[in-house]
Design an enzyme around this catalytic site. Structure first.
Site, PDB file in Angstrom:
ATOM      1  N   VAL A  15      -1.627  -3.456  -8.438  1.00 30.64           N
ATOM      2  CA  VAL A  15      -1.286  -2.062  -8.747  1.00 30.64           C
ATOM      3  C   VAL A  15      -0.207  -1.961  -9.828  1.00 30.64           C
ATOM      4  O   VAL A  15      -0.333  -1.175 -10.777  1.00 30.64           O
ATOM      5  CB  VAL A  15      -0.843  -1.334  -7.447  1.00 30.64           C
ATOM      6  N   VAL A 134      -1.430   7.393  -0.614  1.00 35.99           N
ATOM      7  CA  VAL A 134      -2.499   7.901   0.254  1.00 35.99           C
ATOM      8  C   VAL A 134      -3.791   8.079  -0.533  1.00 35.99           C
ATOM      9  O   VAL A 134      -3.838   8.836  -1.500  1.00 35.99           O
ATOM     10  CB  VAL A 134      -2.100   9.259   0.892  1.00 35.99           C
ATOM     11  N   ASP A 203      -2.909   0.489   8.251  1.00 37.74           N
ATOM     12  CA  ASP A 203      -2.793   1.080   6.908  1.00 37.74           C
ATOM     13  C   ASP A 203      -3.288   2.538   6.933  1.00 37.74           C
ATOM     14  O   ASP A 203      -2.647   3.432   6.366  1.00 37.74           O
ATOM     15  CB  ASP A 203      -3.614   0.239   5.920  1.00 37.74           C
ATOM     16  N   LYS A 207      -1.033   6.122   6.237  1.00 44.34           N
ATOM     17  CA  LYS A 207      -1.433   7.216   5.337  1.00 44.34           C
ATOM     18  C   LYS A 207      -1.578   8.522   6.102  1.00 44.34           C
ATOM     19  O   LYS A 207      -1.207   9.597   5.613  1.00 44.34           O
ATOM     20  CB  LYS A 207      -2.736   6.836   4.631  1.00 44.34           C
TER      21      LYS A 207
HETATM   22  N1  HSE Z   1      -5.525  -1.866   1.445  1.00 43.73           N
HETATM   23  C1  HSE Z   1      -5.634  -0.511   1.072  1.00 43.73           C
HETATM   24  C2  HSE Z   1      -7.070  -0.062   1.228  1.00 43.73           C
HETATM   25  C3  HSE Z   1      -5.169  -0.326  -0.342  1.00 43.73           C
HETATM   26  O1  HSE Z   1      -7.945  -0.915   1.366  1.00 43.73           O
HETATM   27  O2  HSE Z   1      -7.332   1.133   1.230  1.00 43.73           O
HETATM   28  C4  HSE Z   1      -4.961   1.089  -0.758  1.00 43.73           C
HETATM   29  O3  HSE Z   1      -3.946   1.706  -0.046  1.00 43.73           O
END
Ligand code: HSE
Length: 430
Positions: A15, A134, A203, A207
């Site tokens: 990123v 997000v 994850d 978000k």
């Molecule tokens: N690991 C996260 C995904 C990256 O696969 O969505 C983006 O936040």
């Protein structure tokens, strides 16, 4: 033209490197939009020798990322290191404290420390922006904060993890094994440093915590989210879902209920015709429901360098133009405290996969347990007979209360004829 906005990028993984490249590639149009140049002054990353295939000529390389926070020649720190603690947290805190704007893609950091960081940014009159945290390239935070500002939002649901959506899609379309597809997601730069965050729903929950705060005007509340990942999904579930007219998706759901805010992350069966089911592969999708607008659907790439850099650089353009919004849409000191609602009150249908001994009366026993807990069977499929070996039993139920259903599953799991831990998947109508 006014002075350039001087930027430092800390962390040159997928990123960070894509952000540096995008700043250079689209420099003329970014200057036009911001009314000033966006100048990449310095970068910092662990491994200087790694070939990132980006042109960093004229950009200073700084060994100690934290030192960026104290440099008088830097206006904005972009944090793409990741992780809720350690260097990322120290850098962001120090930069805000020193009156620098911060743009970050770090959902774990914002989900766990967003309140204190937003308050720090507000007291120093600087931006803490995290559109990239997000749903990758989808401008969902801006949409909620600005485009839907007139609405009382009552529900958000979405696919917020590109890696797990990629895995579920590939497993269905190609029959590939879970580990094989996960390895590809890692190669493509979608997965977290620790991919268990992707497949275990963490994850997605990071978000969701951010979305919930913005949508409902409350402090981020990651700790209250009920979280399940996709490890227990097997090809039988995916195939059966297709037969029934469903897709299996790892969903994030936040609802304002009379009991408070319900936040949950788990695999769901959603009708193939539901708009959200069309988001396949690395794509994310978010549905926001508001009292005036009804439902708004946003779809786009949720992971990967380009899409995430798109969101980061959009935040940079906003800041350089003087458009500095409160991180969670309102002054962080006015965000309401969390008010978590127990998801045991959810009412909906369920899919249940069992492994059972192939003998008379088994289905009747299970039906009786479900009935005693206020639920009933909608469909039953018994897998092929196999010389006395246990067989799969796939069930769907009519609407039931989550608390009752869990109780029923615990009783069913304890039956001597049930030979494996049951797999329970919620069915959402949408
Ligand atoms: N690991 C996260 C995904 C990256 O696969 O969505 C983006 O936040």
């Amino acid at each position: 033209m006014v002075n350039a906005m001087r930027i430092a990028v800390a962390g040159l993984g997928t990123v960070g490197a894509a952000t540096a490249a995008l700043l250079r590639r689209n420099a003329p149009i970014l200057s036009q939009r911001a009314g000033r140049r966006l100048e990449l002054v310095a970068v910092s990353s662990r491994d200087r020798r790694k070939n990132r295939e980006i042109d960093l000529s004229g950009v200073e390389w700084v060994e100690d990322a934290e030192a960026l926070a104290a440099r008088p020649d830097i206006d904005i720190v972009v944090e793409t290191i990741g992780g809720s603690e350690g260097i990322a947290r120290a850098l962001v805190t120090a930069a805000l404290r020193n009156g620098k704007h911060v743009v970050t893609a770090n959902k774990a950091l914002v989900a766990l420390h967003g309140q204190e960081l937003a308050e720090l940014a507000a007291t120093r009159n600087v931006a803490l922006a995290f559109e990239a945290a997000v749903a990758g390239g989808i401008p969902v935070l801006k949409t909620l904060r600005e485009g839907l500002a007139a609405n009382r939002v009552y529900e958000i649901h979405g696919i917020l993890n590109g890696t797990s959506n990629f895995i579920l899609t590939e497993m269905r379309e190609t029959g590939r094994a879970f580990d094989d597809v996960l390895a590809e997601a890692q190669r493509l730069g979608y997965a977290e440093a620790d991919p268990s965050f992707d497949v275990d729903g963490i994850d997605t929950a990071h978000k969701l915590a951010i979305l919930t705060a913005l949508a409902f005007g409350r402090q981020v509340d990651f700790a209250s989210i009920s979280i399940e990942g996709i490890r227990s999904i097997d090809p039988t579930d995916i195939a059966f879902a297709s037969e029934l007219g469903y897709r299996i998706k790892l969903l994030a759901i936040a609802r304002q209920t009379e009991r408070g805010v319900e936040q949950r992350v788990h695999p769901c069966m959603v009708p193939i015709k539901a708009p959200i089911a069309a988001a396949e592969g690395v794509f994310n999708a978010v549905v926001a429901a508001g009292d005036a607008v009804d439902k708004v659907l946003l779809v786009g790439r949720g992971a990967g360098g380009g899409p995430t850099a798109s969101a980061i650089v959009a935040d940079l353009v906003d800041i350089a133009s003087g458009r500095i919004a409160p991180s969670f849409g309102i002054d962080p000191r006015h965000l309401l405290p969390p008010e978590p609602a127990d998801i045991g009150e959810r009412v909906g249908a369920y899919y249940l996969r069992l492994k059972v001994e192939d003998r008379p009366g088994v289905v009747a026993d299970i039906a009786a347990i479900l009935r005693a807990q206020g639920s009933s069977l909608e469909s039953v499929v018994l897998g092929g007979r196999s010389q006395g070996l246990p067989v799969p039993l796939l069930l769907t139920t009519h609407d039931a209360r989550e608390r009752d259903m869990r109780q029923a599953v615990a009783h069913i799991a304890a039956l001597p004829s049930v030979t494996e831990t049951p797999c329970l998947i919620r069915i959402e109508g949408f």
